[in-house]
Structure formats: C-alpha cells, structure tokens
Enzyme design. Structure first.
Site, mmCIF file in Angstrom:
data_model
loop_
_atom_site.group_PDB
_atom_site.id
_atom_site.type_symbol
_atom_site.label_atom_id
_atom_site.label_comp_id
_atom_site.label_asym_id
_atom_site.label_seq_id
_atom_site.Cartn_x
_atom_site.Cartn_y
_atom_site.Cartn_z
ATOM 1 N N GLN A 106 0.864 -1.174 0.000
ATOM 2 C CA GLN A 106 0.000 0.000 0.000
ATOM 3 C C GLN A 106 0.903 1.227 0.000
ATOM 4 O OE1 GLN A 106 -3.688 -0.448 0.031
ATOM 5 N NE2 GLN A 106 -2.808 -2.378 -0.697
ATOM 6 N N ARG A 163 -4.207 4.212 4.273
ATOM 7 C CA ARG A 163 -3.545 4.908 3.173
ATOM 8 C C ARG A 163 -4.018 4.310 1.849
ATOM 9 N NH1 ARG A 163 1.659 5.660 3.525
ATOM 10 N NH2 ARG A 163 1.790 5.392 5.772
ATOM 11 N N ALA A 201 -11.541 3.053 4.264
ATOM 12 C CA ALA A 201 -10.621 2.144 3.554
ATOM 13 C C ALA A 201 -9.770 2.893 2.527
ATOM 14 C CB ALA A 201 -11.428 1.039 2.888
ATOM 15 N N HIS A 202 -8.889 2.152 1.882
ATOM 16 C CA HIS A 202 -7.941 2.787 0.963
ATOM 17 C C HIS A 202 -8.627 3.400 -0.262
ATOM 18 C CE1 HIS A 202 -7.021 -1.484 -0.886
ATOM 19 N NE2 HIS A 202 -8.290 -1.226 -0.858
ATOM 20 N N ASN A 203 -8.085 4.531 -0.667
ATOM 21 C CA ASN A 203 -8.525 5.233 -1.877
ATOM 22 C C ASN A 203 -9.909 5.851 -1.762
ATOM 23 O OD1 ASN A 203 -6.677 2.789 -2.850
ATOM 24 N ND2 ASN A 203 -6.351 4.543 -4.164
#
Lengths: 345, 345, 345
Positions: free
Chosen positions: A196, A216, A237-239
């Site tokens: 990540q 991240r 969560a990511h993004n």
C-alpha cells in the site's frame, strides 16, 4: 475568563435584554447553571427548564424570549451562538511550547518552535509539525508525515509515514491515520499482500473521533476533505475520497475507492460499499447499507426498527413466505378473471 | 532499487514486449506513472487510462496487450504480478537491529539479535521475539508472549501475556491481541467475571488491521489460522477458531466459540453469532448476520440495500402488514374455492 | 496456590463427593484437565466429555452428578461456582506498588502508595489514583481525573481530564474514556464544533473491553452505572446514561443522550439511536436497531438471518413488490365482494 454580558452580546451578535454588566464566566445546562453561567434554549422542550433556571443569563431565540424575565441574549441561531460562547469561555487547555523530556524527536524532523510535543511521543525523520500544534502524549508521527498548524492530536494518535494532516484539525486518542489498506490478490488458496504505497491526506479543520482508522491509498491517496467530521470507531478504507464538510457518525464503514460528496451525512453504523459514488448532499440513515452509487441528493435508508421479538420473528417468517404469497396472489387473480368472464358469458 | 525490464520480466515470469534495458524503479497507477515506473491493467475499465499513460512499462493480460505499443509485461495474472513487482520495488522500511534507548526490555525476555525494538516499547519477562522482527514504537509484549520470526508490529500493538503470534505476520497500530473474553455469570442482578485463562494464538502470515481486537480464550485458546487476513476494527471473541487463508473485512464481529472454515470471506460489518460452525469456502456478504451454522460452501446474505427513504418507509410499513396480508390471501382463496364450487353446483 | 478439595468445597458452598484431601491448583476444560485440575459441566452437551475426563475433580449440578464416579463438587449453579474457583486459583497478576522509572507522574497528582504505575504511563496534574490500583503500561490519566481503588487499567488506557472511574473496575487495552462527544452546529456548509465540557463517569465494578470508546458529556456527564459490562469496540456517545448491571456486547453503538435501564443486555453490533429511553430489563438482540423508546421489559429485535444469497435476493426483490401486492390483494377482495353480491342477487 469572565465577561460582562454587553461584551458577550457584541461577540455573539445577539440582542441583550437585562443587565449589561452582569459577568459570565462559563456555560452550563439550564438545570445546572448558576449566577455566573450562561445557559441556552435550543427548542421548545427546554422551556420547562427555563422557567426554573438560575442561570446568570440565557441564550435563546426571539420566539422563546417573550416570557422570560431574566438576563437574555437573543440570537438568530441560539445553538450556534452557544457553541461560540462555549468556545470563547472554555478554550481548550494548551501546553506550553517545547518538547517533553521523554519525547523522541528525530534530528531530521522539523518541529515549529511554537508547537508542543508531549511525553513519550515520537516524531520520525523528515516529519514536519506546524506552528502551535499540540502533539499529545504517546503520539507517533511517522517518517515524512506532515502536520499543519494549530492542529491538536489529543493523545496516542498514529500518523503513518508520508501522511498529511491539515491545519486546525482535532484527532482524538487511538486514531490511526495511514494504516495499510486491505489489499490482497489470491494465489491458489493463499493471499498475496499488495503493498500500500499511497498516503492518507486529511484537509483542514478535520475532526477524527477516538479509535477511528483511515487507511492509506494503494497507489494513489485516501483523501478526507476540508471540514470533514468523523466520529469514533469509523473505518475509512484505501482510496476513499470524502468531500468537504461531510459528517459521518460512529462505527460507519466506508469500503475501498468509494467517493462521497460534499455536505453529506452518514448515520451511525451505516456501511458504504466500495467503488461507488455518492452525490453531494446525500444523507444515509443509521445502520443502512449503500451498495450502489447514489446520484441524486436526498435521504437513503435500508434499516428496520427493533420491535418485540415475537412479532419480529413472525414478520421474518412471513418474508420467507413472500415468494409463495406472490405466486398465490397471481393465481387468485387469474382464477377470478376466468370466473368473471365465465359469469359474464 | 532499479531494474531493467528484462530482469523484472524474468522475476515475474511475464512475457516482455519492448525495450529489455528500460529501467523501472517503482510502481504507480496508469494516470500517474512516469518514465521509470510500472503501471498495470487489471480489467477493461483501465483501458481508457492505458491509452494515455506515460508509464515506462505496463503489466497486463494478453487480452489487453494487442493494442498497446509501449513497453509491456504480459502476465497470466497481471494483478498478482503487479503485487509481486510492488513488493520487490518497495520493500517495507526496516529499522536496524537493536533496541531503542527508550524501550523497556525485561532481562528475562529473549530477543533475537536481528530484531528491532522501537521507542517506548515494552517486552516483559519470559517474552520471546524472533529473528528479524520489527517491534514498532509503543508496542507492549506481555509476559511469556511469543512472536515468531520476520513479524512486523507497526506501532502501539498489544500482545497479552502468554499469547502467540506466528512468523511473517503484520499487525497494524492499535491492535489488541489477548484481551479478556467477555465472560460473566449472573448472580442475582450482578455479573460475576469468569477469569479468561486461555491464550490468543495467531498462525504464520497473519495480517491484522488497525484497532482490531482478538480476545484470549476462556479455558482453551482463540486460534487464528495461517494466512488469515483481518481488516481494521474487527472483533474476534474468545474461543473463536478461524481456518487458514480466510479473509475478513473491516468491522466484522465474530462472537464466542464460533468456528470458521478455511478460505472463507466475510464482508465488512457482517456479524457471526457464537457457538456455530461455518464450513470451508463460505462467503458472507457485507452487513449480513449469521445466526446458524452454515454447513455448505456458498454465498450467504441477509442485508438490504439503501433506497430513497420515503419508498423504504413504505416497504417497511408493508412488512408490518405482511401477517395480515397472508391471512387475507388465505381467506380469499377459501372464498373463491367456495364460490367456484357453488357455481359448479 | 493449591487447595484440598474439602477446603474448595467449603469456599464454593458445594457438596463434596470423593477424596477431601485431593489437591487442586488450577481450573481447565474437561478435555484438557489433569490430576490437579478442576473442570466443570455447564450443560448436557458437556456430558460426553465428562465420561472421558481426567480432571482431578469436576464441578457439576446434582442432575449430572449421579453417573460420575470421580471426585465431584456438586453446586446449585456450577458455572457460577466455577467462576469463583477460577478467580481463587488464578488471581490476576499484580505488579508491586510503586511507579516504573519511565512513568511520568505530575507532582500535583495524588497516587496511593499501594498503587502501581507502569512503564511509559502518564498521570497528569490533579489526577488521583486510588489504593491498590494497577495502571498498566502506556496509560494516560488526564488532569484532574479520578481512579477509584483496586481498579486495573491493563495497558494503553486513556482517561480524559476530569473523568472518573470507580473502584474495582477493569479497563482493557486501547480503551478511551472521555473523548469529545460528536457535537456540531451547521453554519452555512461548515460545521462549528461545540465544546464538550461534561465528564465521563464510570461507576464501581465496571468492565470495559479493548478499544471501546466512551465520550464525555456535552454540558452534563456521560454516566456508566455500577456493575456495567462493556465488551470490545463499543461506542458510547455523549450524555448517554447506562443503568447498573447492564451488559453490552461487542461493537454496539449507543448514540447521544440515550438512557438505558438497569439489567439490560444488548447483543453485538446492535445500535441504539439517540434521545430515547430504554426500560429496565430490556434485551436487544444482536445487530438490531433501536429507533424509539422501549418502555416495557422484554426482548426486541430487527435483524434477519443470513441464508443462501440467491434465495435472499429473491426475497429482497419481493419486498420491493410488496406495496404492489398489497394493492392487488385489496382489488381482489373488492372484486370478489362484488362478485359474491352479484351471485347472491
């Protein structure tokens, strides 16, 4: 701090009725406020408490002021004025600039002279801490992370490497910014970890509640807009991208790559699935599950309210029979149609 | 680190089209990748970005490669190959072996020489830390706890006394392993605490997300199998057993003594009740509630999707009327039967 | 510690059958217990394991004792007696009074001589720590906070300024007591923070699970009654009041100003909305959503159980058709009525 009512009225842009020299030093509830305290009437439910309050002054709207004989500050939005008064009279405790003896600050970190670094806190190489920041006890600012000015990390906040927190933010104990996103590829029965590599980027005036986690991004960044308010125990969560001034209540989960608009509100324990878009000004009610993009502003829901368990079990059983009921209804319609045609013939 | 494409192709077992000497030093998204970066095409949605990418090379499947003129690595599973490339080009930061001056290590603990113990971390008596472990800032390894080799505790991880974490695990900030299970017996109106005497035991290659909690067993152990992946803010109660290579998304709760099979997946915010068994290869969708054993592989669900609140309220009200509707339907059927018999007579 | 069975029987007020001098030093499960260990039979499911146990003695009810030839302790409530025996034989580890060299204790804090303050813990000015408390590693006791006597903060617990924790409490790692409530007023599109000035007040004998958060009140206090048990990852919002001896399972959320009665139980992942009242002796099942006051004791529910996804999708689709079905049912009834009247005419 203590202020005469006249000065407080000016600060709050409120109309004063009563003694302009009466001094106020704190805010309190109608029930508990005393001589030197300011209370407020937010809605009609408070009127009973108003009649017996011993508050030194009361903040209220014009519609509730006529019957009240005590010192009154009349404001267009009494709740907002009360928030302002509370902020003025109860400024957050600030520690004096400098670093506690037990803090561990890498020589290659840049810490503003006006900032405070609390006991047992760690600031790693390349990290940057802005003017007047308060980095509380046991915080951990990873390598290359950036904290804007006037930001307050209450205690035990983790900001992972290269992540960014804006100015005037408030992060509560246990917050984790920049943990790895949950990214894996299956290979036979094993999961292979996807590094990540993105960052978590928080705008200005963001508030993050206790034990909330913001992952991240995988390749690009997770982005929390300006003025976003996150309550406790939330998962981002990511993004994920969250638009400015959106507020999210406790225990909500937002899955990977979801994009949430501006000025949205999300009720507690709601879940928002990944890879979808939510328009500006969408409101999701508590405990609802968003599984598809919501392109129109408005309120969305998918939750049920608790009822006595016996009745609930019956309703749930009926839901299982619904398919059969639909078929029987159709049959009835057909038979009745035949019957009617028969009787007409 | 930087590699010529020919070498990268060999490492990834990918077919190379283009310049074998072109050097790659990082991975990035199609949109952001530059000359020295590798991007990837995971599915047809990425094809638009592919047409305008400036990536030095692109990883993709044969089905997407024909139209692309740039440097290409063609792999059977581009996503998996990309994960491998990312791992190779972006190895996790490692601190040099040894213990930070502010770490507190009991003389009766056994710490491998090749391990790193970060600032303000604590390793208690009888604990054992394996080769090449990275024990980040503010971690707490309880008395008699064991950490395998090559395991990374990012920061602020708590491993309770006598608990065990395997090799090559990755535990994120705020994780709590081995908190007491929630075990009480009622005596009149009071709750009497049942001492929680088991351990929490994590296998090898386990990943645990930020602020996730794994309780120790009551008498026996809580067991997390090899290769299990747990996302953020998950609750694993006492005596739970999770089979190898099962992946569980954020905010899931697993109640006491539940047994989950191998290779299962559980969607975010799902809940699994206690004292039940879930077979291998079961998939539970997000926000679903498992209340009984699931003995067959397959996908299970009990959640609704959010719709405009007005329509939802109407559907919910109808659900309350369902019992009555079922009775009316039955009456209609009977009356129609009588009517038909009557008209036939 | 090791005790002859006769003494253990007296302590537990159990009837002894077998060797009064047989010594017991630990408790264990029927499957694992050996010569010097005590096991127990909680219900008929345990009888199979009983027949092959090698436990030195077994705790059971009279109804299960007749067929067992080994040493037996017969108790009215075997589970309760077992909890007592476990507590006696496995007292929690206690550190010796005093403060670890790395603890940071403000000179203006009051710490009982018999208390222990662990490594890297912080006790701020005006805080008070009672007799025999165990304040584990990395805890943070804010300015003016009060901890009663015999309370155990396992590790990394945050108690915010002016908050109060009673006597004989047990708080697990990652707990946050007294984070700010989620209080904002909208001004145009921005959110204005409302200072959270109340406290979080925990009674005696309270247990709080790992990473659970309890917000401070806005103006008045958040109050957790005596004997309340909170599991892991629970959110308690500002101004909530929870009655004595209520137990709440993991990941439950309680929104602002909710009032919960005495002796209630709330199943895991349930959510309780704000500004409502729940009577004494109410039980809310797992994953249910309470949106209105519940004035009668009893069990309440609003959750569904997971079933194979295909069948579920059909049921959900039918729910969307329910409104139409209700209308069609009504039409049928009317037409049938007309028809019947017609045929009678």
């Amino acid at each position: 701090m203590s202020l005469p009512l006249a000065e407080l009225a000016r600060y709050l842009r409120a109309e004063l009725r009563g003694d302009p020299d009466h001094r106020i030093s704190a805010v309190a509830s109608l029930n508990r406020a005393g001589e030197s305290e300011l209370a407020f009437v937010g809605n009609a439910k408070h009127l009973a408490a108003l009649s017996s309050t011993r508050a030194g002054a009361v903040l209220l709207g014009a519609e509730h002021a006529h019957g009240y004989a005590g010192n009154a500050l009349i404001a267009a939005d009494p709740r907002l004025a009360f928030a302002r008064a509370a902020e003025l009279l109860h400024p957050p405790r600030r520690s004096a600039p400098g670093a506690h003896a037990t803090a561990t600050i890498d020589p290659a970190a840049v810490v503003a002279k006006s900032a405070w670094i609390g006991p047992h806190s760690i600031v790693e190489a390349g990290a940057s801490i802005g003017e007047r920041c308060q980095i509380g006890a046991g915080c951990h600012i990873g390598a290359g992370a950036t904290i804007g000015s006037d930001t307050n990390l209450v205690a035990r906040v983790h900001v992972g490497e290269r992540c960014t927190v804006g100015s005037r933010c408030l992060l509560h104990p246990g917050v984790v910014i920049g943990s790895d996103g949950f990214g894996f590829v299956r290979e036979d029965e094993r999961w292979v970890h996807i590094p990540q590599l993105g960052r978590a980027v928080l705008g200005d005036d963001v508030e993050v509640g206790a034990n909330t986690t913001v992952d991240r991004g995988a390749l690009e960044d997770t982005v929390i807009g300006n003025g976003v308010k996150l309550d406790n125990l939330i998962q981002i969560a990511h993004n994920v991208r969250i638009g400015d001034h959106t507020a999210i209540a406790a225990q909500v989960g937002v899955a990977g790559s979801a994009v949430i608009g501006r000025r949205c509100t999300v009720g507690g324990q709601a879940a928002i699935m990944g890879h979808l878009e939510i328009a500006d000004d969408v409101h999701v009610t508590a405990a609802s599950l968003v599984t598809t993009s919501l392109r129109e502003p408005g309120t969305y829901s998918s939750s049920f309210k608790a009822v006595p368990a016996q009745g609930w079990r019956r309703a749930v059983a009926r839901l299982g029979q619904l398919d059969g009921m639909a078929r029987r209804l159709k049959q009835l319609e057909e038979r009745l149609k035949q019957l009617t045609m028969g009787s007409k013939a």
